[in-house]
Design a protein around this motif. Sequence first.
Motif, PDB file in Angstrom:
ATOM      1  N   SER A 117       0.292  -1.135   0.158  1.00 50.97           N
ATOM      2  CA  SER A 117       0.033   0.037  -0.093  1.00 50.97           C
ATOM      3  C   SER A 117       0.735   0.814   0.093  1.00 50.97           C
ATOM      4  CB  SER A 117      -0.723  -0.170   1.145  1.00 50.97           C
ATOM      5  OG  SER A 117      -1.934  -1.001   1.704  1.00 50.97           O
ATOM      6  N   LEU A 118       2.179   1.277   0.624  1.00 47.74           N
ATOM      7  CA  LEU A 118       2.726   2.505   0.561  1.00 47.74           C
ATOM      8  C   LEU A 118       3.624   2.740  -0.717  1.00 47.74           C
ATOM      9  CD1 LEU A 118       5.073   1.920   4.172  1.00 47.74           C
ATOM     10  CD2 LEU A 118       3.367   3.812   3.554  1.00 47.74           C
ATOM     11  N   GLU A 119       3.952   1.470  -1.206  1.00 48.57           N
ATOM     12  CA  GLU A 119       4.735   1.482  -2.573  1.00 48.57           C
ATOM     13  C   GLU A 119       3.448   2.367  -4.017  1.00 48.57           C
ATOM     14  OE1 GLU A 119       6.888  -2.161  -3.262  1.00 48.57           O
ATOM     15  OE2 GLU A 119       5.980  -2.085  -5.008  1.00 48.57           O
ATOM     16  N   ASN A 120       2.168   1.807  -3.435  1.00 49.09           N
ATOM     17  CA  ASN A 120       1.572   2.385  -4.756  1.00 49.09           C
ATOM     18  C   ASN A 120       1.154   3.403  -4.731  1.00 49.09           C
ATOM     19  OD1 ASN A 120      -0.493   2.701  -6.587  1.00 49.09           O
ATOM     20  ND2 ASN A 120      -1.546   0.561  -5.909  1.00 49.09           N
ATOM     21  N   ALA A 121       1.775   4.894  -5.584  1.00 46.54           N
ATOM     22  CA  ALA A 121       1.508   6.204  -5.520  1.00 46.54           C
ATOM     23  C   ALA A 121      -0.315   6.476  -5.389  1.00 46.54           C
ATOM     24  CB  ALA A 121       2.036   6.695  -6.548  1.00 46.54           C
ATOM     25  N   SER A 122      -0.722   5.602  -6.311  1.00 45.47           N
ATOM     26  CA  SER A 122      -2.795   5.796  -6.218  1.00 45.47           C
ATOM     27  C   SER A 122      -3.212   5.586  -4.496  1.00 45.47           C
ATOM     28  CB  SER A 122      -3.478   4.977  -6.983  1.00 45.47           C
ATOM     29  OG  SER A 122      -2.754   4.885  -7.983  1.00 45.47           O
ATOM     30  N   VAL A 123      -2.351   4.702  -3.755  1.00 44.12           N
ATOM     31  CA  VAL A 123      -3.402   5.241  -2.532  1.00 44.12           C
ATOM     32  C   VAL A 123      -2.514   6.132  -1.507  1.00 44.12           C
ATOM     33  CG1 VAL A 123      -3.189   3.719  -0.539  1.00 44.12           C
ATOM     34  CG2 VAL A 123      -3.434   2.439  -2.273  1.00 44.12           C
ATOM     35  N   ASN A 124      -3.480   6.449  -0.623  1.00 46.78           N
ATOM     36  CA  ASN A 124      -3.411   8.014   0.489  1.00 46.78           C
ATOM     37  C   ASN A 124      -2.938   7.240   1.225  1.00 46.78           C
ATOM     38  OD1 ASN A 124      -3.442  10.016   1.617  1.00 46.78           O
ATOM     39  ND2 ASN A 124      -6.167  10.839   1.249  1.00 46.78           N
ATOM     40  N   ASN A 125      -1.252   8.281   1.868  1.00 45.66           N
ATOM     41  CA  ASN A 125      -0.896   7.707   2.963  1.00 45.66           C
ATOM     42  C   ASN A 125      -2.471   8.148   4.249  1.00 45.66           C
ATOM     43  OD1 ASN A 125       0.980   6.725   2.191  1.00 45.66           O
ATOM     44  ND2 ASN A 125       2.260   7.852   2.954  1.00 45.66           N
ATOM     45  N   GLY A 126      -3.313   8.397   4.155  1.00 45.30           N
ATOM     46  CA  GLY A 126      -4.216   8.929   5.115  1.00 45.30           C
ATOM     47  C   GLY A 126      -5.341   7.999   4.279  1.00 45.30           C
ATOM     48  N   VAL A 127      -5.398   6.762   4.270  1.00 45.02           N
ATOM     49  CA  VAL A 127      -6.318   5.564   4.245  1.00 45.02           C
ATOM     50  C   VAL A 127      -6.250   5.660   5.421  1.00 45.02           C
ATOM     51  CG1 VAL A 127      -6.166   5.218   1.805  1.00 45.02           C
ATOM     52  CG2 VAL A 127      -5.102   4.383   3.723  1.00 45.02           C
ATOM     53  N   TYR A 128      -7.274   4.854   6.388  1.00 43.65           N
ATOM     54  CA  TYR A 128      -7.884   4.065   7.598  1.00 43.65           C
ATOM     55  C   TYR A 128      -7.295   2.682   7.578  1.00 43.65           C
ATOM     56  CZ  TYR A 128      -9.536   8.841   9.434  1.00 43.65           C
ATOM     57  OH  TYR A 128      -9.494  10.258   9.911  1.00 43.65           O
ATOM     58  N   THR A 129      -6.993   1.819   8.266  1.00 39.13           N
ATOM     59  CA  THR A 129      -6.754   0.533   8.789  1.00 39.13           C
ATOM     60  C   THR A 129      -7.726   0.263   9.662  1.00 39.13           C
ATOM     61  OG1 THR A 129      -4.598   0.322   9.376  1.00 39.13           O
ATOM     62  CG2 THR A 129      -4.509   0.691   7.246  1.00 39.13           C
ATOM     63  N   ALA A 130      -8.371  -0.788   9.378  1.00 41.78           N
ATOM     64  CA  ALA A 130      -8.452  -2.041  10.749  1.00 41.78           C
ATOM     65  C   ALA A 130      -8.473  -3.263  10.637  1.00 41.78           C
ATOM     66  CB  ALA A 130     -10.219  -1.680  10.874  1.00 41.78           C
ATOM     67  N   ILE A 131      -9.024  -3.598  11.685  1.00 42.51           N
ATOM     68  CA  ILE A 131      -9.092  -5.394  11.616  1.00 42.51           C
ATOM     69  C   ILE A 131     -10.256  -6.232  12.164  1.00 42.51           C
ATOM     70  CG2 ILE A 131      -8.529  -7.722  12.522  1.00 42.51           C
ATOM     71  CD1 ILE A 131      -5.997  -6.087  12.075  1.00 42.51           C
ATOM     72  N   VAL A 132     -11.194  -6.958  10.957  1.00 44.33           N
ATOM     73  CA  VAL A 132     -12.096  -6.975  11.000  1.00 44.33           C
ATOM     74  C   VAL A 132     -12.227  -8.583  11.767  1.00 44.33           C
ATOM     75  CG1 VAL A 132     -14.204  -7.561  10.319  1.00 44.33           C
ATOM     76  CG2 VAL A 132     -12.670  -6.099   9.007  1.00 44.33           C
ATOM     77  N   LYS A 133     -13.281  -9.104  12.592  1.00 49.32           N
ATOM     78  CA  LYS A 133     -12.921  -9.749  13.673  1.00 49.32           C
ATOM     79  C   LYS A 133     -13.313 -11.262  12.934  1.00 49.32           C
ATOM     80  CE  LYS A 133     -14.263 -10.867  18.435  1.00 49.32           C
ATOM     81  NZ  LYS A 133     -15.334 -10.741  19.411  1.00 49.32           N
ATOM     82  N   ASP A 134     -12.900 -12.402  13.231  1.00 50.46           N
ATOM     83  CA  ASP A 134     -12.850 -13.200  12.054  1.00 50.46           C
ATOM     84  C   ASP A 134     -12.855 -12.568  10.870  1.00 50.46           C
ATOM     85  OD1 ASP A 134     -13.654 -14.533  14.219  1.00 50.46           O
ATOM     86  OD2 ASP A 134     -16.222 -14.165  13.590  1.00 50.46           O
ATOM     87  N   GLN A 135     -13.121 -13.063   9.292  1.00 54.12           N
ATOM     88  CA  GLN A 135     -13.261 -12.193   8.061  1.00 54.12           C
ATOM     89  C   GLN A 135     -14.166 -11.285   7.796  1.00 54.12           C
ATOM     90  OE1 GLN A 135     -12.824 -15.340   5.003  1.00 54.12           O
ATOM     91  NE2 GLN A 135     -11.424 -15.927   6.665  1.00 54.12           N
ATOM     92  N   VAL A 136     -13.197 -10.716   6.112  1.00 49.52           N
ATOM     93  CA  VAL A 136     -13.433  -9.529   6.519  1.00 49.52           C
ATOM     94  C   VAL A 136     -15.266  -9.885   5.016  1.00 49.52           C
ATOM     95  CG1 VAL A 136     -13.321  -7.475   4.663  1.00 49.52           C
ATOM     96  CG2 VAL A 136     -11.545  -8.308   6.155  1.00 49.52           C
ATOM     97  N   ALA A 137     -14.879 -10.734   4.019  1.00 44.76           N
ATOM     98  CA  ALA A 137     -15.230 -10.162   3.422  1.00 44.76           C
ATOM     99  C   ALA A 137     -16.805 -10.784   4.134  1.00 44.76           C
ATOM    100  CB  ALA A 137     -15.389 -12.509   2.454  1.00 44.76           C
ATOM    101  N   PRO A 138     -17.462 -11.778   4.820  1.00 40.82           N
ATOM    102  CA  PRO A 138     -18.389 -11.837   5.468  1.00 40.82           C
ATOM    103  C   PRO A 138     -19.373 -10.298   5.456  1.00 40.82           C
ATOM    104  CG  PRO A 138     -17.526 -13.638   6.577  1.00 40.82           C
ATOM    105  CD  PRO A 138     -16.762 -12.645   5.752  1.00 40.82           C
ATOM    106  N   LEU A 139     -18.569 -10.128   6.329  1.00 37.52           N
ATOM    107  CA  LEU A 139     -18.610  -7.885   6.621  1.00 37.52           C
ATOM    108  C   LEU A 139     -19.166  -7.078   5.639  1.00 37.52           C
ATOM    109  CD1 LEU A 139     -17.538  -6.386   9.878  1.00 37.52           C
ATOM    110  CD2 LEU A 139     -16.584  -5.573   8.226  1.00 37.52           C
TER     111      LEU A 139
END
Lengths: 386, 362, 507
Positions: A125-147
């Motif tokens: 993500s840091l390497e990719n110039a299109s990705v803003n450095n201000g995006v939020y990151t978070a963990i999803v309990k269990d799996q992301v897809a079902p959420l």
Amino acid sequence: MAYRYHEKEGDDEKMKKWLWCMILLVLLLYGCAQTNILERIGLTTLIGYDVGKEKKMQTTAVIREVNPEFQSKVDVITTEDNTSKGNRMEVNRRVSKKVMIGQMRVILFGEALAEEGLHYYIDASLENASVNNGVYTAIVKDQVAPLLEYDYQNIEDIGQHIYRLLEQNIQQEYMISSMLHEVGRDYYAVGRDMAMPIIEKEEELIKLSGIALFKDGKMVSTLPPPDSFYVKVIRDTFKSGIYETTLQSEDLPSILQKKTDDTMTVAFDAIRSKRTMTLVDAKNPEFDLTIKLKARVLEVSPSFDQSHRKSVEALEKAIQHKLTKELARVIAHSQKVESDVFGFGEEYRSHVRHAELTKEKWHSLYKNMKVNIHVDFVILRNGVFE
Amino acid sequence: MKIPPKEMFNAHLLFFVMHGAQIGVGVQGFQRIIYQDAHQDAWISVLLAGIATHIVTFFMIRTLEMYGSNDLYGIHQDIFGRWIGNVFNVIYVLYCFIAFFSVLRNYIEVIQAWIFPNIGEWFLASTLLLIIIYAFTAGLRVMVGVSFFSVILSLWLVLMLGFPLKFASVNNLLPILETDFRSILKGAHSMTFTIIGFEILMVIYPFVQDKKQVSKYAHLSLLATTTIYVAVMVVSLMYYSGGEIQRTVWATLTLFSFISFPFIERFEFIVVCFWMLIIIPNLCLYAWAAYRGTIRLINISSTKFIWLFALLIFLGTLVVQTRFQINGMDTKLSRAAFYIVFLYPILLWLIVIMRKKVMMKK
Amino acid sequence: MIFKRLLDKQQSSPPMEAPPTNVEPIANTAQLFIQAIQAATHYPDDLIVKSLSPTLTLLYINHLVDNQTLNDHIIAPLQVNTTTTPEAVIDTLSVADIQHGSILAEAIDALVHGAALIHVAGYSKVIFASIITRETRALSTPENESQVIGTQVGFNESLATNISLIRRYIISPDLCHKKITIGRRTHTAVSLIYIHGIASEQMVNTVQQRLTDLRIDALIDSAVLAEMIDDNSLSVFPQMLLTERPDRFCDGLLDGKVGIVVDGSSMAVICPQSFSEFFQSQEDQNLRWPIATFVRLLRLAAFFLSVYLTPFYVAALTFHYEVIPQAFIVPLSESRALVPFPPIFEALLLEIIIELLREAGARLPTKIGQTIGIVGGIVIGTAAVQAGITSNILLIIIALSALASFTSPSYMMGNVVRLIRFPIILLAGYWGFYGIMLAFCFLLIHLLRQSSLGAPYLSPFYPPRFKDMRDSIIRMPIPLTAKRPTFTRPTDEYKFNPDEPIKPKKS
């Protein structure tokens, strides 16, 4: 072209050449840059990573598309591939528009993936110039897809919703901040570990359910949401954030107690907090942690006479005591799992010359680190009605 | 060579010329290179490099003062005679050429990396070169003007450094002077590529109207450059953690990444494009310095020269394609620049002094 | 360019202005003289020949001379006293502008300039009594440069009236006035006006040189003249100011500038003029300084807004969707969803519609023009959005930039803004912000290259003159603006002594 005042001969010829050059260029270069016309691209607003079932990773992308027929729609697409770019290709095969990630706001990681380690994803993500450095990151309990894939009744755009949820809580300083930049910084810092909020699905809602603690990019433990206040207080100075605690009867001074086994619930709103860490002993790391909190009392139950100086002071004392205890508990927990989300290591590194600190070395030191906590709690004021 | 007073410019504009010539592509990503050697003391390296520029400039001005209104090329011809002097001049012209090329190629790389990954470098090169030609053919007065506006109109970028401070931590700078002095010096040496540009003084000196003021404004401009560089370095060090800064290719641009206003986000996209205004004086002045040298060697009109020059540069951009080639070129240029810009002027001063003494004895 | 080549060719060919007939003397018999005059003026029907007495013949062009004066001051006295010598005639007449000459060409020249010719038989001499009357409209308020606070009088088409207006504002013997005739066929009178002791001699000479060197056959309006004597006629930017306000004209003169007034043209030319001065209005002098500063900054902002807003929209929507804030992205993309064109085409389309409206409004009679404005603005705009060929956000942006381009106090500069937007939109549509920046740099270098009468066009910003900046895009209080602008190279640098208070302290 001054009629007589042409200093250089052939100025006009030059201008002519110029014009020709420009025209030629415009003609030649027609369509040279690749366009990303806003309504003709699918905007990925959120991306979630999970451990793949067959291939290395599974991504779930929330893509916002605008179509003339129905004003805009949100697609949630889950794909599996070995790289994130490969996944992007997979997504592209499933949507009618070119998928771009320049408007991404949130990156989510599944719990299992986080436990495996996020190094690769943070780097990518840091390497990719299109990705803003201000995006939020978070963990999803269990799996992301079902959420993400669940069809919520009241949430129209899940990407937007999660972004707002995180943004709101982080800006109000109820939750620790986890912008991509901060995560990357903590990951690459020697004496600091990452921490991210955890979100989980609760029936028709999505809620913040705690803090994930990391060690070397791997999630090792979690803390419940109320503890985020303590983590924040130790991590950095901040300006607001509501905090609520129940003072047990043994902590309460007698002046505030009507009955001996009374507990007292206090909610306050920290106006300013300032923490100072000082390294006392470098050999067996020992820190003095001083936290100065200025707060405004919002609610006290059962209520007491707040106009008395003595009782207010007693309350301050009691809260101080309580805070010290809680802080010690949180630090001890993080020590147990060897996750220095507070940055004690940075303090150590910056004050011990030639420490040659590495992450491993610090983690072994951290385990046995001693912290002396001093809390200085001042009630500035209460409401407008005493 | 007599310079007509119409082409001369005021000494205070020298501030903008030198400052504009110094700040260019290097500052976009110098952090990682310096950090490799000097770690958290990288800002001291920057400071030392800044001080070195002051010292070198001091000697430059001393040398130039002895010759009154002659530039480096004239001095070469005077000291070493026509033939050997011209050999030196050719070297310097070549240096200017490569420096020009390097600035252009690096900027193109930035544009391609950030904004247009699939736009041809030949296109970016030709558009930039056309702009340069347009400025160049108007003469030095316009080029000085471009430097002036470039500096003034980019001042707001310095204010933008305030935003990253939100995430800054002073601890990242500590402990000060942990790195040994050798490494700090090595870091300072790595600054060469970023800090060069002030050598334009050696060529532009005859065009300054009030020679007595030269030293004042030259040093002021160096001071301004050093201040900006140190500020950028300090902010970067505080904003990034050690490992991150080493992996960030254009750390200065990434600094702007999270800045958002109600009407605009991703500020670095604006900054990357705006940087064109910052490199144009670089390019103009290097081309001009090369031109001043070339007319000592062969009789060529400025229009013909710049078209030829641009053509060669253009062909060059077709050859140098990959990041490795660019980095390799930068390192080589940096190494050469260290001798040409930092050591040679002091040597030249010594030679001039010696020569003067010998002449006096005679 | 072609024009210039023609001029060059003309210069190389033998001059046509001095035919050998020029020195032909005047015949001493009335008969021959009348014939000569008639032949030279191609027998016009409005040439009146009157025999006053056996010896005196009167010739004039009807409607060019003032009938009242002719009857009262020429015909009446000559009929009363019969004189027979030209000297006696001159003594008899009570006309102010009276001359005599003996060359036919002179006589013809005077005749077409509105003189009554009196020929005395037996003498090869003729008397010219200038009693010209030219139809002119009354003084009116300046239409194009109207302002709320300030004088409400504008120049009109009469050179004499204009000069008298100027002389009313600057009552000084130092106000110099040089008359030059331009145009091989039209013989247009052009006045060069400056203040001796303020204007730089060199600049006056330059202007005079440029005017006298002009070899054109006709000059109808001062705008043409301004374009021809500009430093760079190819640039889209005007380098001389055209104004119809005598107060602005005089203010320019007092700053050390040189003014040119052309007969038959209601716009006077002021030069040198710097870029920033095009964004100043005379009203700024009359307003209080904080307000004037605000208005000036507003205008400059409007210039940039007008030039860069649409390109910015095009660039952001075509290439840089990343820079659009999250809150905008949904409304923007939804408003664009129905539009079948790429943003560049959409923007150009709308810009052209606006330009059409503007042009139609300007060409039509005033009353219909207003209707067109309303019809265009509301009907076409709404219809275009509903038909889905433009987005309503772009409509706002285009309208805003069109509005901003009207704020320029100089119509000439407003036109520039109108035009240069198009190439920038194209560049933005092809190469995004890079294209915009390319245009910006090109524009900057272009402006740096320009000069006005040799004075830097971007003065006082480049070369930087901090004292001049006090009255440029900002306006400081009058006591602080004692210095005249440097770029006019005034002989007298200060308007008043800056060290002394301009108004003595109240006791």
